[in-house]
Every structure is written in structure tokens, then in C-alpha cells.
Scaffold this active site. Structure first.
Site, PDB file in Angstrom:
ATOM      1  N   GLY A 139      10.501  -5.993   2.225  1.00 31.59           N
ATOM      2  CA  GLY A 139      10.045  -7.311   1.823  1.00 31.59           C
ATOM      3  C   GLY A 139      10.393  -7.628   0.374  1.00 31.59           C
ATOM      4  CB  SER A 170       2.548  -7.042  -0.771  1.00 35.15           C
ATOM      5  OG  SER A 170       2.443  -5.848   0.001  1.00 35.15           O
ATOM      6  CD  GLU A 173      -0.085 -14.250   2.875  1.00 34.71           C
ATOM      7  OE1 GLU A 173      -0.186 -15.374   3.354  1.00 34.71           O
ATOM      8  OE2 GLU A 173      -0.327 -14.000   1.671  1.00 34.71           O
ATOM      9  CB  THR A 200       8.883  -4.709   5.908  1.00 34.93           C
ATOM     10  OG1 THR A 200       9.386  -3.749   4.969  1.00 34.93           O
ATOM     11  CG2 THR A 200       9.507  -6.074   5.643  1.00 34.93           C
ATOM     12  N   GLY A 212      -3.510   0.098   2.398  1.00 33.29           N
ATOM     13  CA  GLY A 212      -4.026  -1.254   2.550  1.00 33.29           C
ATOM     14  C   GLY A 212      -5.431  -1.371   1.989  1.00 33.29           C
ATOM     15  N   GLY A 230      17.002   8.130   2.674  1.00 28.02           N
ATOM     16  CA  GLY A 230      17.516   7.469   3.857  1.00 28.02           C
ATOM     17  C   GLY A 230      16.811   6.143   4.037  1.00 28.02           C
ATOM     18  NE  ARG A 266       3.085 -11.573 -10.697  1.00 23.26           N
ATOM     19  CZ  ARG A 266       3.759 -10.644 -10.023  1.00 23.26           C
ATOM     20  NH1 ARG A 266       3.807  -9.407 -10.486  1.00 23.26           N
ATOM     21  NH2 ARG A 266       4.363 -10.952  -8.896  1.00 23.26           N
ATOM     22  CE1 TYR A 320      -3.674  -2.805  -7.712  1.00 22.10           C
ATOM     23  CE2 TYR A 320      -4.629  -4.413  -9.199  1.00 22.10           C
ATOM     24  CZ  TYR A 320      -3.625  -4.035  -8.330  1.00 22.10           C
ATOM     25  OH  TYR A 320      -2.581  -4.889  -8.067  1.00 22.10           O
TER      26      TYR A 320
END
Lengths: 557, 557
Positions: free
Chosen positions: B138, B205, B207, B210, B221, B272, B411, B476
Site C-alpha cells: 500500500g 493505515s 484502508e 495490504t 493492528g 523476497g 498531518r 506510541y
């Protein structure tokens, strides 16, 4: 040394002083002969150590002196008992060799380091001298994980970690402990439980295996549903390698690249020697309740386990025996005793309720804080009954718990009577489990018939599920068979190969908690793929460029 | 492509059409200037793409033809928008570069493979041509994980996986799904939820990121307490490497050597390209309840989280803001609005109950089956109140949940006003957490003062705990500061270095869930040790001997 090795069997399981009651139970032996299709069982006693002559140690004087300079003379052992004790692990295959007096894999010396620095110095000296090193914890491997092979090296030493058994730190706030890796299970739990804490890792080998061994073979204890597998409770490691000390992990979680703990877990001593580990603890449970259930068949028992996982009932253990294991354990309990009126009534009641020869026993365990344990147990009770189970009460559970470490002791008297007994285990996703179970059971039964000492002889193949996950479960097979005395190794190998091929062909892992060692090596490439093996070789080369550590294990040549 | 890239910002966060209400809130900007010690904020708009000239593509005709032969012309893109879009991730540092029109890291082409075979062929062609390849999911990395650096190679392509977004199989019995790695979060959840299932992985993130990205950076998550981190829900992977396909895992558990899933997790595309993954699912929760609490201080909130872990209350999320974050969010909610009598009364009530400027807000989330969710919530409620908390009800929880993916949108308007905003995160054991919190907060505050555009200017440094474990938790940090317009990169780097040094010095990991990329590279050796780095290099050499994959990320030179 935390356990005096002279008090443990060098060619069998556990305490030398233990006399298994099975040995003298003649009614059982007569019954077992019938179950194996044999007219009678044979007397096949083990050779005493006194009658065996070990090959002289290949260790050079220079190498011995080097090791003595590092460790002191009393920690560089070359006596017959020490070398024999460390010749092999404790698999059926190992026991065949040891009992026959084949000590060709005895190490040339046994070293007992007391610190990470001593391990590092020992590895350096071994590297210089061209001496192979077999890291050795409790030595209870059942996959050939500690066989004293010198490979292409001129000699081999066993590096016994059991003198490194200090509890370095208990961090009660973080609920972790940092411990030297050579500590045995009971000593570790004693130290933790004195603080109201537990690791809760109880493999069947618990009494005779070590923290480092549990990590090195990526083990799982009987209560792993609650307490986790080694990869779940391991916070960090200190590993002595030929290229220096490797520290891995140390955080509750991290996304700073690949988690190197997971290269130490399952590394089986080929990358380095785990000398210290930090592990996650639990509060000592205030309740520990184990209950018996009887299901009408294996499928309904499996469905109950899967439902418990899906409904997230926090069980500590669900151990479901297949019909053969259920029948076998029941028979073991009643042999030599007259059937009472109560037994007959119980049988009548069960048959009437639809519990026939397909019935499957389950032990369900719940540990933790008393009120939550009661809740969990009741939730599972409702679920089990919804799947047609009959509650057998806590008597069955208590008996299982009392005997939870006893299983391996039964092997020695069997081997004294010409009977072989081996176990193997695997795991797969729920959707593959039924097919895997049938394929492996059939493969074992066929291979035993095809490799029997006489026509019509056969085996007893039983299975249980002991570890379950949201996406699947383990299968643990125990198989008993009449030994082919003129070709025991070939017989064992043929049976093992048939089962292992069936595992790989049906979507199982070659090992759920025993590890790889020498015995599962032929199936590693099929499981990991050629690039996976290349990765293991690359890591080996990075940490042990001379290849001195545990040659012939884990990584195919 | 499951998301039309032209509808996502190439130099900011999310949908181009999204207009953040913050942008026009002049009262807020005036207040913020005051909080930062600035007389006023500046207008610092981003350069539009039309005004930027990209360097010509360095891709040779031969290489382009090779890629077109494999993928087709429409899947080898070289237009300005595609190259700009893939030039960098979406960190503050990336946005400074992109907004200023610095597209020096734009890839020379963007490739969109549709299968593992196409990825393999693309890697082979790149290897032959000496073209660096940056795997791209993404593109939401905030650590410089997808910067289009060509390193020592003559050109560089972005390998965008977003065309590989099929759900290959959902195994409802095993509760697993096998999915192509380029699928975005919403598409994945839509497919799973249609079957009554969920992965439950919701990073901020979600939305725009990937499945492959979540695995490659070893993500977590917001509900990881319940749904697990990537390493918990990953069953197996298919990875296309320059040396062929690597399959890892695939079992519910295994002790067949090291778990190679864990080398893929956190590998950030340097070993990879993850093309498929099998993941563990949960039943879609029938209840999803989020509640607000207010604690008197950070310590009592932390104590409650630790107690919940120890008492094994199965929470989905406990998100505890420190006093500054609590104050900041509260202010954001009330600015521009007149204080009502009700507000005044609430303030009086809180002050009277002992909730002053040290107060800390918590959002507690519970998901699962309705009856168990109620039980869990009540258990936590009792525990929170025992630690002095005031229950704020579900309004706060709902608001948090509605805005759970909104944070990064704030942001862009800040960066339009000369304000910098960055985040970083770490984790440590409970016993180290207090010290780590204070050290990193102080380091950030000092570094921001020392790197401010004028004397007296300072930052707003706030923190929350969002992921907890039995042995520790994450921290965080969000920090807002006035930008030094004549040295923004140096300012960012100085602040980042101060915080990162403090993390390492105080027992934290350099990243709990953002990953390493380029930005955390300087601290990797301190975290993994020199042997740990050697292991990563050895694995890299085994899978990508030419080093074409994502040069300059994860592994220090």
C-alpha cells in the site's frame, strides 16, 4: 549438577530406582501377547554396562588438556558411565542400540561448563582441535537429537549444560524470569513456585529435561493451550556460538525485522548453545481441575475440541484418545482384577447409552484463578454434552494428572519382553486432520504387519489429540509391536518411514513437538523446501562456519 | 487494481477528495501556535505535481522490453503520477521530501504483476539487467520502507502488488484463508465478513495498506490484544525470491526446526516478495464495545493494564493516553466552541474527584461473542475502578472507533501551516516501561527545543499505550513541533536520533509495529547485535545473492 546422573538410567527411562509395576503383571503380558498376535512374549533383557567395552576415547591429549584448562579436570569426564549415559537420547531406536550394548556413539569425553564464557572458550578450543560438540540438556530427545556422532571430525564431546542451572533473575513486575538453560524442569518450577509463579511447561519428559532443551527443540508442554509452546513463552535468549555470543529477543513484541528467537527455537544445537533464556511466567494457578469425558466416537470428540477453540473457551488441555487408546487404557486398568458387579453395570449402562467400541475418552484440564476455572469448566461441560459426551468426573482427571509423567517408564518393561513401543506425532489444519489420522494409522498398521517376526503378528496402533489450536491440532501416535529380534533397526526404520511418508503426503508436519534430530532429517527437505534448507545452511555457516556443532542433526547434507 | 491510485494522495495521506475539517479551524491554529511557543503559524503549501519535473527514467530499453514481455505494456508504467506516487512511503520525512517536489527517489518504472510466476520472472529479469526492485504494497510505510533507492544498481523499479488481490481459498473448518498478498484491508475484510469471518487486523493505515505489507513489516493492528500481531495470525507464506519460491509454515504448530515464517515477518522485501499468505480467522464478533475511562494519572492507568494482563481479562484493546495526549484531544474537541454550563460543571466535578491535569484517558475495547463481551467488560470495569478510574461511558468509545483511521489525515493540514508532526513507537517490559517513557519524552522535548526555528519555541510531546502483553507494553509517541523551514530534514533527523538513542539506552525496541526501513537502520545493530546482523545478511545472500531487493532497507551495510 542438579540431578545425579548415576541415579538415572543410561539405557532406559528415568530413575534407576523406579520399579514399574507393569513388569510383574503376568496377566497383562499374556493379554498383550494376544493383542499382538503372538503366542507368547520373549525375555529380552538389556545388557548391563559392566559387560560392554567402550572404544577408547579418540580425544587427543592436546584437546583434553585444552578442555581441562578451561573447565578444570573434574568437569572433563571420560569414565564409562558418563560416556555411555551421553551416547544417545532416549528414543525407542536409541534404547535398542543402548540395550544391545552398542555404544559406538559414546562421546569421547563429557564436558560440564559452568558459564557462557566457559561454553564460548570450549567451542573455540573444539573448533581449533577439530572436535565435534553435541550440546546436551537432559538428553531425553526421542528423535536422535543428541546422538554422539563425530561426523567428519576426529572426535566428539558431549557438552552437558546441567551445571548451568541458576535462576539469574525473577522480574515479578514483568512476570518474567531469566534462567540458565541447563536447569531441569522440577528445579525451575520449584524456584518459580516459591515466588507464586509458574512457567507451566510440562512435557512428559518434565522431570528429566531442561529449559535449554525445551527451547532447542521448540517444545510444547501438556498444558500448552494455556501456557503456550516454547515460542510463546520465550522472551529472549543468550546463545554461545563458535563466532561469539548471540542475544535474541528481549522485548514483549517488536517489528524491528525478523524475530531471531525463532531461529534459536528448533535449532537443536546446530547454530549454538543456548546458555540463558528469559521466559514469560504466569501466576501459580489457584485451581487446577482435570475431568474425564467419554465421547461416542473420535469425530464427535474432535468436533468438541474444534468448537471449544472457536468459542474461545480458555482450556488448559483437551486430550482426546482414539478408540484404540481408550480401549487400551481401560484394559490396562482392569487386567488382573476380577470384574465386579459395578464394572458389569457400568458396561451395561454405557452400551445402553450408545458408547460402544468406538467410544473415545477425553481428559479436559482447566487451570488458573478459581472462579474463572469454574466458569471455563462449566462452559466446556455444556459444549461437551452438546456433542454427546458423558461426564466421567474428576477421578479420571486426577488419575491422568498423577500419571502425567509416567508413560515413558512403561517402555522399559515392554522392551524386556520382546515388545517394541514407539511414538510419533504430527499436526495439521482441522480440514486435513481426519485424512491424516487415517493415513498414518493405516500406514503404521500395515508397516508393522509387513515387518512382523511371524505371520499373523500385528501391532496396536493408538492415537490421541493433545494440543489444539484455532486452525488445527496435533496427533500423537503410540504403537506397540512384536520386535523382530534379528533386524530391529531395519524394522523400526521401515515402520518410521511408512508413517513419516504418510504424514508428509497428507499435509502434516513431520514433528509437532519432538523435533527433528537425526530421525526426521530425511523429511526435512519435503517440509521446508530446498530454499528453506538453504536458509538453515546459510545461518549455520554464519554462526558455526566449521560445522562443529551437533553434526548430522536438523539440516540435511 | 483494487484502489485507483489516482484517487489517493501522492504526497499526503488517503483520499484526495477528503477535506479535513481541521484545515479551516482558525481558532485551533491560533491555539496551536501558542502551544508551540510561536507567535503565529506560516502558510507552507505543498508543491503541486504539475510544477515538478521528474528526472528521466534510467530504465534501459532492453530492461523495459523484458518487463513488458513478462507483464504486458499496460503493467509497466512510467508516467509521472505513477512514478511520483511510488517515490516514497508516507512518513513525515517522506512528506517533507514529496511536498517540496523532491522526487529524486521516484522509481524508473512501476510494475504491476498478476501472479507469483510473473513476480518470479520479473525478479529474474531485474537480476539479469542489474535493476533494483522495491516491493510495494500500500506504500503507507512510515519508516522509509519503500523509498525508491537504486543503490548501486543502474535503475530501480517499484513492484506494486496491488493487482494480486484474489482470495484464493477460505477454509471455514480450519478458520483460515489463503489470499494474494496485494489485497487492501477493506477488500480483505469484505470478502471474509461475507462468510461471517474476520482477520481483525486493523492498523491505522488499514484502508490503504495490504496484507503483504502487514506481514513484511511484522505489523500489529489496533485490536492485536484479541486478534494477534502478524506473527500470531500468519499460518504460512509463499514468497517469490530471486532464487525461486519459498514456502514457509502451513501448520497450526510445528517443531520441525526453526519457524521460517518468522524470517518472512519483518523481512521488508529484502529477502523476497510475499505473494500469498494463509492467515488465521475469527468468527465475526457479535459485539464490539468500546468505552471511555479517566484515570487520575498515567501510573494508575498502566497499573490497570498490567493487572488486566495478569488477571487474563481478554480485552481487545486498552489504549491509555498520557496527560499531554489527554489534554490535547480534549482541547481539540472543545476549541471554537463556547464552554457550556455543562462543561463547567463536568470540570468542577472532575477536579473535585481528584482528576487534574495529570488525568489520563483510556479507551477500552471488547469484541467477540455478546455474552462473553459483557462479562469481560464488567470484569475490566471493576478492575479499572479499583485503580481509581472514572467510567466515561460508551460515547467516548464510539467516537474513538469512528475516528480510528482518521489520525494520519490531520498531518497534511498541519504541514500546510508550518507545523511538523511525527510519531514513533517502541515497547519494553513492564519493569522498564516507566523509565523508557520518561527518557523518550524528555529526549523528544529537548531535541525539539534545540532544533526549533526560534528561541522559546517548543513541541507538544504526547504518548499512549496501545498494545499490551503479559510482560510489557508498547509506547506510541506523537510529537508536534514548529518546522525549521531552512533545515527540515536535519531537524527531523536530530529529533529522531535523540528519541531513538533514548529508546536503545533504556531497554526499548527500536520499533514495536512500524518496522525498520531506512529510518531505523542506524539502530538495528544495537538491537540485533553483530551476529544477529550477520544472520540477516546470510539469509539475504541465500535468497537474493545479487542484492537487488529493496536496497538500503532493514540490513545495515
Amino acid at each position: 549438577m542438579s540431578i545425579d546422573h548415576s541415579k538415572i538410567r543410561w539405557n532406559g527411562w528415568g530413575w534407576t530406582a523406579h520399579k514399574d509395576q507393569l513388569a510383574e503383571d503376568e496377566a497383562m503380558w499374556t493379554w498383550l501377547a494376544g493383542e499382538l498376535g503372538m503366542p507368547a512374549l520373549l525375555a529380552t533383557p538389556a545388557r548391563p554396562l559392566e559387560s560392554v567395552t567402550l572404544a577408547p576415547s579418540r580425544l587427543t591429549v592436546e584437546d583434553r588438556v585444552r578442555f581441562i584448562e578451561i573447565l578444570g579436570a573434574e568437569r572433563v569426564r571420560g569414565d564409562q558411565y558418563e560416556r555411555a549415559f551421553h551416547a544417545r537420547g532416549r528414543s525407542y531406536h536409541d534404547l535398542i542400540c543402548l540395550r544391545s550394548g552398542d555404544l559406538s556413539t559414546a562421546p569421547d569425553a563429557v564436558l560440564y561448563p559452568r558459564s557462557t564464557d566457559e561454553v564460548l572458550a570450549t567451542l573455540a578450543a573444539a573448533g581449533e582441535g577439530g572436535v565435534a560438540v553435541v550440546p546436551y540438556g537432559g538428553g531425553t530427545s526421542v528423535v536422535g537429537g543428541v546422538t554422539g556422532g563425530h561426523g567428519r571430525f576426529k572426535s566428539v564431546v558431549a557438552l552437558d549444560l546441567s551445571a548451568m542451572d541458576r535462576v539469574i533473575d525473577i522480574d515479578a513486575q514483568s512476570m518474567t524470569a531469566t534462567v540458565e538453560a541447563g536447569i531441569y524442569g522440577p528445579a525451575l518450577e520449584k524456584a518459580l513456585q516459591a515466588k507464586g509463579l509458574t512457567l507451566g511447561h510440562h512435557p512428559q519428559s518434565f522431570e528429566f529435561s531442561t529449559l535449554g532443551g525445551w527451547i532447542a527443540h521448540r517444545g510444547a508442554g501438556q498444558g500448552s493451550n494455556r501456557y503456550g509452546r516454547a515460542e510463546d513463552w520465550l522472551v529472549g535468549t543468550k546463545v554461545a556460538t563458535p563466532r561469539g555470543v548471540l542475544h535474541t529477543g528481549g522485548f514483549p513484541a517488536s517489528s524491528a525485522g525478523p524475530r531471531l528467537n525463532d531461529l534459536v527455537l528448533g535449532s537443536e544445537g546446530v547454530f549454538g548453545v543456548v546458555t540463558e533464556a528469559t521466559v514469560r511466567l504466569h501466576p501459580l494457578p489457584t485451581a487446577s481441575d482435570y475431568y474425564g469425558y467419554l465421547f461416542k466416537d473420535f469425530a464427535s470428540g474432535i468436533a468438541a475440541i474444534r468448537a471449544a477453540a472457536r468459542e474461545e473457551i480458555p482450556v488448559t488441555m483437551l486430550r482426546l484418545s482414539d478408540p484404540m487408546e481408550t480401549k487400551f487404557y481401560r484394559a490396562f486398568g482392569s487386567l488382573g482384577k476380577k470384574r465386579t458387579l459395578r464394572d458389569r453395570f457400568a458396561q451395561f449402562y454405557l452400551t445402553n447409552r450408545g458408547f460402544d467400541e468406538k467410544a473415545c475418552a477425553m481428559i479436559a484440564g482447566f487451570e488458573g484463578e478459581t472462579t474463572t476455572v469454574v466458569d471455563e469448566r462449566l462452559r466446556f461441560d455444556v459444549l461437551a454434552k452438546k456433542h454427546g459426551a458423558l461426564a466421567l468426573g474428576e477421578g479420571q482427571g486426577k488419575r491422568w494428572k498423577e500419571g502425567r509423567f509416567h508413560g515413558p517408564y512403561m517402555r522399559d518393561p515392554m522392551m524386556d519382553r520382546g515388545v517394541g513401543v514407539d511414538t510419533l506425532e504430527t499436526a495439521a489444519s482441522w480440514s486435513k486432520l481426519d485424512g491424516l489420522y487415517i493415513a498414518v494409522r493405516d500406514a503404521l498398521e500395515s508397516a508393522i504387519r509387513e515387518n512382523a517376526p511371524r505371520a499373523g503378528a500385528h501391532g496396536v496402533v493408538s492415537c490421541h489429540i493433545s494440543h489444539s489450536y484455532p486452525d488445527g491440532a496435533s496427533l500423537y501416535f503410540t504403537y506397540i509391536f512384536p520386535r523382530m529380534l534379528d533386524g530391529e533397526i531395519a524394522q523400526w526404520r521401515a515402520i518410521k518411514k511408512a508413517a513419516s511418508d504418510a504424514i508428509i503426503a497428507n499435509g502434516g508436519t513431520i514433528s509437532h513437538h519432538h523435533g527433528v534430530g537425526e530421525d526426521h532429517l530425511p523429511w526435512m527437505a519435503a517440509e521446508k523446501g530446498s530454499l528453506g534448507i538453504d536458509i538453515l545452511r546459510a545461518v549455520k555457516m554464519a554462526l558455526d562456519p566449521k560445522g562443529i556443532l551437533n553434526p548430522g542433526k536438523l539440516i540435511p547434507d
